[in-house]
Design a protein around this motif. Structure first.
Motif, PDB file in Angstrom:
ATOM      1  N   ASP A  37      -2.724   4.897  30.225  1.00 28.41           N
ATOM      2  CA  ASP A  37      -2.548   5.884  31.287  1.00 28.41           C
ATOM      3  C   ASP A  37      -2.909   5.306  32.653  1.00 28.41           C
ATOM      4  N   ILE A  38      -4.003   4.559  32.691  1.00 26.76           N
ATOM      5  CA  ILE A  38      -4.487   4.034  33.969  1.00 26.76           C
ATOM      6  C   ILE A  38      -3.614   2.895  34.479  1.00 26.76           C
ATOM      7  N   SER A  39      -3.265   1.985  33.579  1.00 21.07           N
ATOM      8  CA  SER A  39      -2.583   0.756  33.996  1.00 21.07           C
ATOM      9  C   SER A  39      -1.070   0.798  33.840  1.00 21.07           C
ATOM     10  N   GLY A  40      -0.593   1.629  32.916  1.00 18.17           N
ATOM     11  CA  GLY A  40       0.835   1.639  32.620  1.00 18.17           C
ATOM     12  C   GLY A  40       1.282   0.446  31.804  1.00 18.17           C
ATOM     13  N   SER A  41       0.330  -0.366  31.347  1.00 20.51           N
ATOM     14  CA  SER A  41       0.654  -1.600  30.626  1.00 20.51           C
ATOM     15  C   SER A  41       0.293  -1.481  29.150  1.00 20.51           C
ATOM     16  N   SER A  42       1.275  -1.735  28.291  1.00 27.98           N
ATOM     17  CA  SER A  42       0.994  -1.731  26.853  1.00 27.98           C
ATOM     18  C   SER A  42       0.131  -2.920  26.463  1.00 27.98           C
ATOM     19  N   GLY A  43       0.320  -4.049  27.167  1.00 27.54           N
ATOM     20  CA  GLY A  43      -0.503  -5.219  26.891  1.00 27.54           C
ATOM     21  C   GLY A  43      -1.966  -4.959  27.194  1.00 27.54           C
ATOM     22  N   ALA A  44      -2.218  -4.287  28.327  1.00 28.02           N
ATOM     23  CA  ALA A  44      -3.601  -3.956  28.686  1.00 28.02           C
ATOM     24  C   ALA A  44      -4.200  -2.995  27.667  1.00 28.02           C
ATOM     25  N   ALA A  45      -3.376  -2.072  27.168  1.00 25.20           N
ATOM     26  CA  ALA A  45      -3.860  -1.138  26.152  1.00 25.20           C
ATOM     27  C   ALA A  45      -4.199  -1.867  24.859  1.00 25.20           C
ATOM     28  N   GLY A  46      -3.353  -2.823  24.472  1.00 27.27           N
ATOM     29  CA  GLY A  46      -3.620  -3.590  23.263  1.00 27.27           C
ATOM     30  C   GLY A  46      -4.863  -4.447  23.377  1.00 27.27           C
ATOM     31  N   MET A  47      -5.210  -4.835  24.611  1.00 25.05           N
ATOM     32  CA  MET A  47      -6.409  -5.642  24.826  1.00 25.05           C
ATOM     33  C   MET A  47      -7.674  -4.915  24.389  1.00 25.05           C
ATOM     34  N   VAL A  48      -7.628  -3.591  24.377  1.00 25.36           N
ATOM     35  CA  VAL A  48      -8.801  -2.823  23.943  1.00 25.36           C
ATOM     36  C   VAL A  48      -9.193  -3.218  22.523  1.00 25.36           C
ATOM     37  N   PHE A  49      -8.194  -3.373  21.651  1.00 26.88           N
ATOM     38  CA  PHE A  49      -8.480  -3.718  20.259  1.00 26.88           C
ATOM     39  C   PHE A  49      -9.048  -5.131  20.150  1.00 26.88           C
ATOM     40  N   LEU A  50      -8.547  -6.031  21.013  1.00 27.85           N
ATOM     41  CA  LEU A  50      -9.090  -7.387  21.029  1.00 27.85           C
ATOM     42  C   LEU A  50     -10.552  -7.375  21.457  1.00 27.85           C
ATOM     43  N   VAL A  51     -10.848  -6.641  22.521  1.00 26.66           N
ATOM     44  CA  VAL A  51     -12.218  -6.591  23.038  1.00 26.66           C
ATOM     45  C   VAL A  51     -13.155  -5.935  22.028  1.00 26.66           C
ATOM     46  N   LEU A  52     -12.675  -4.911  21.343  1.00 25.05           N
ATOM     47  CA  LEU A  52     -13.493  -4.267  20.316  1.00 25.05           C
ATOM     48  C   LEU A  52     -13.826  -5.230  19.180  1.00 25.05           C
ATOM     49  N   GLY A  53     -12.888  -6.136  18.880  1.00 23.36           N
ATOM     50  CA  GLY A  53     -13.094  -7.057  17.765  1.00 23.36           C
ATOM     51  C   GLY A  53     -13.835  -8.327  18.126  1.00 23.36           C
ATOM     52  N   LEU A  54     -13.871  -8.679  19.414  1.00 29.63           N
ATOM     53  CA  LEU A  54     -14.506  -9.928  19.827  1.00 29.63           C
ATOM     54  C   LEU A  54     -15.966 -10.068  19.382  1.00 29.63           C
ATOM     55  N   PRO A  55     -16.756  -9.001  19.406  1.00 28.82           N
ATOM     56  CA  PRO A  55     -18.173  -9.156  19.026  1.00 28.82           C
ATOM     57  C   PRO A  55     -18.394  -9.630  17.597  1.00 28.82           C
ATOM     58  N   ILE A  56     -17.339  -9.670  16.784  1.00 32.19           N
ATOM     59  CA  ILE A  56     -17.516 -10.127  15.408  1.00 32.19           C
ATOM     60  C   ILE A  56     -18.043 -11.558  15.372  1.00 32.19           C
ATOM     61  N   VAL A  57     -17.757 -12.341  16.429  1.00 30.67           N
ATOM     62  CA  VAL A  57     -18.248 -13.724  16.450  1.00 30.67           C
ATOM     63  C   VAL A  57     -19.768 -13.762  16.612  1.00 30.67           C
ATOM     64  N   LEU A  58     -20.352 -12.656  17.029  1.00 32.48           N
ATOM     65  CA  LEU A  58     -21.804 -12.591  17.191  1.00 32.48           C
ATOM     66  C   LEU A  58     -22.489 -11.973  15.980  1.00 32.48           C
ATOM     67  N   SER A  59     -21.723 -11.750  14.918  1.00 32.53           N
ATOM     68  CA  SER A  59     -22.302 -11.101  13.740  1.00 32.53           C
ATOM     69  C   SER A  59     -23.468 -11.875  13.124  1.00 32.53           C
ATOM     70  N   PRO A  60     -23.480 -13.227  13.179  1.00 31.09           N
ATOM     71  CA  PRO A  60     -24.688 -13.900  12.669  1.00 31.09           C
ATOM     72  C   PRO A  60     -25.951 -13.496  13.428  1.00 31.09           C
ATOM     73  N   LEU A  61     -25.811 -13.271  14.737  1.00 29.15           N
ATOM     74  CA  LEU A  61     -26.975 -12.868  15.530  1.00 29.15           C
ATOM     75  C   LEU A  61     -27.415 -11.447  15.185  1.00 29.15           C
ATOM     76  N   THR A  62     -26.445 -10.553  15.010  1.00 25.91           N
ATOM     77  CA  THR A  62     -26.814  -9.178  14.661  1.00 25.91           C
ATOM     78  C   THR A  62     -27.418  -9.123  13.263  1.00 25.91           C
ATOM     79  N   GLY A  63     -26.911  -9.974  12.367  1.00 29.82           N
ATOM     80  CA  GLY A  63     -27.501 -10.039  11.032  1.00 29.82           C
ATOM     81  C   GLY A  63     -28.936 -10.530  11.078  1.00 29.82           C
ATOM     82  N   ALA A  64     -29.184 -11.507  11.956  1.00 26.86           N
ATOM     83  CA  ALA A  64     -30.548 -12.017  12.099  1.00 26.86           C
ATOM     84  C   ALA A  64     -31.477 -10.937  12.646  1.00 26.86           C
ATOM     85  N   LEU A  65     -30.970 -10.141  13.587  1.00 28.29           N
ATOM     86  CA  LEU A  65     -31.778  -9.039  14.116  1.00 28.29           C
ATOM     87  C   LEU A  65     -32.137  -8.052  13.007  1.00 28.29           C
ATOM     88  N   ALA A  66     -31.147  -7.747  12.164  1.00 30.70           N
ATOM     89  CA  ALA A  66     -31.391  -6.797  11.075  1.00 30.70           C
ATOM     90  C   ALA A  66     -32.379  -7.356  10.059  1.00 30.70           C
TER      91      ALA A  66
END
Length: 255
Positions: A37-66
């Motif tokens: 809605d804000i950007s009018g770009s489907s690519g920008a909208a799809g980037m949301v899913f990429l950004v949501l998934g990016l933290p998976i690379v930090l899962s070893p750190l979150t596991g260590a915290l747990a």
């Protein structure tokens, strides 16, 4: 299953887990609609899913915290912090605020991974081994079941009252989750002594070293990463299909 649900502490935990996943499922897809809605770009909208998934690379750190800290406390703090992140969406009013949606998505994804790590640990402390499989199966069923209709709920909330209403609704659900977790009491196992687990770098690199010793496991990781990338492309294309192919409003993506 009946015996499992007869355990009061697990029933309360399941209630908190359900509300938490309700908020997650309502938010994830609707964020991409908001960006569209804000950007009018489907690519920008799809980037949301990429950004949501990016933290998976930090899962070893979150596991260590747990592993190093009380899991119940981590769950409460993570849900409270996620509520704060959701409320930051109230500041989004114009295209120049797009970065804020991405920042919230990244933080929300990271806190979700921390939630998952802490949840796995506290379940082992809460239940006996004979109940663990059933408990994980039930929680997974709730998670996947909510994904069927809660995206529609989130999209409807956004379409009717805007992103601010979505932000407040998600934050309220997360704070309720944190409040319910305060009632969950479990005798948590003590963290492994620092002298036995080694340094942070050594501990978090152990998983990657282990992957390198098992070619099949490494190939599975690579294939999964590629699959997630393809899903991200599909999500971007879906906006164009709905708007230009089907001639429907983008809010229909949640239905």
């Amino acid at each position: 299953m009946k015996a499992l649900l007869s355990i009061p502490v697990f029933r309360r935990f399941t209630g908190a887990w359900t509300i938490d996943n309700l908020a997650d499922s309502a938010l994830f897809l609707t964020l991409s609609i908001w960006v569209k809605d804000i950007s009018g770009s489907s690519g920008a909208a799809g980037m949301v899913f990429l950004v949501l998934g990016l933290p998976i690379v930090l899962s070893p750190l979150t596991g260590a915290l747990a592993d190093r800290h009380p899991r119940r406390r981590l769950l409460i703090l993570a849900n409270t912090a996620a509520a704060g992140c959701a409320l930051l969406l109230l500041l989004v009013t114009e295209p120049g605020d797009l970065w804020l949606i991405y920042a919230v998505a990244f933080c929300y994804g990271l806190l979700g991974i921390l939630n998952g790590a802490a949840q796995s640990g506290i379940l082992r402390d809460m239940l006996t081994d004979e109940h663990l499989d059933s408990a994980n199966g039930l929680l997974s069923t709730i998670d996947q079941g909510l994904r069927i209709f809660t995206p529609l709920l989130g999209a409807a909330l956004y379409a009717l009252w805007g992103g601010g209403a979505l932000a407040v609704g998600v934050a309220a659900a997360l704070l309720l989750t944190a409040a319910l977790l305060l009632t969950v009491s479990a005798q948590e196992s003590a963290p492994e002594p620092a002298s036995e687990r080694g340094g942070v770098l050594q501990e978090n690199s152990a998983g990657f070293r282990h992957l390198g010793t098992i070619p099949l496991l490494w190939r599975m990781v690579v294939v999964t990463a590629i699959a997630l990338g393809v899903i991200g492309l599909f999500n971007s294309a879906l906006f164009e299909l709905i708007e230009k192919g089907l001639g429907r409003d983008r809010d229909s993506l949640g239905s």
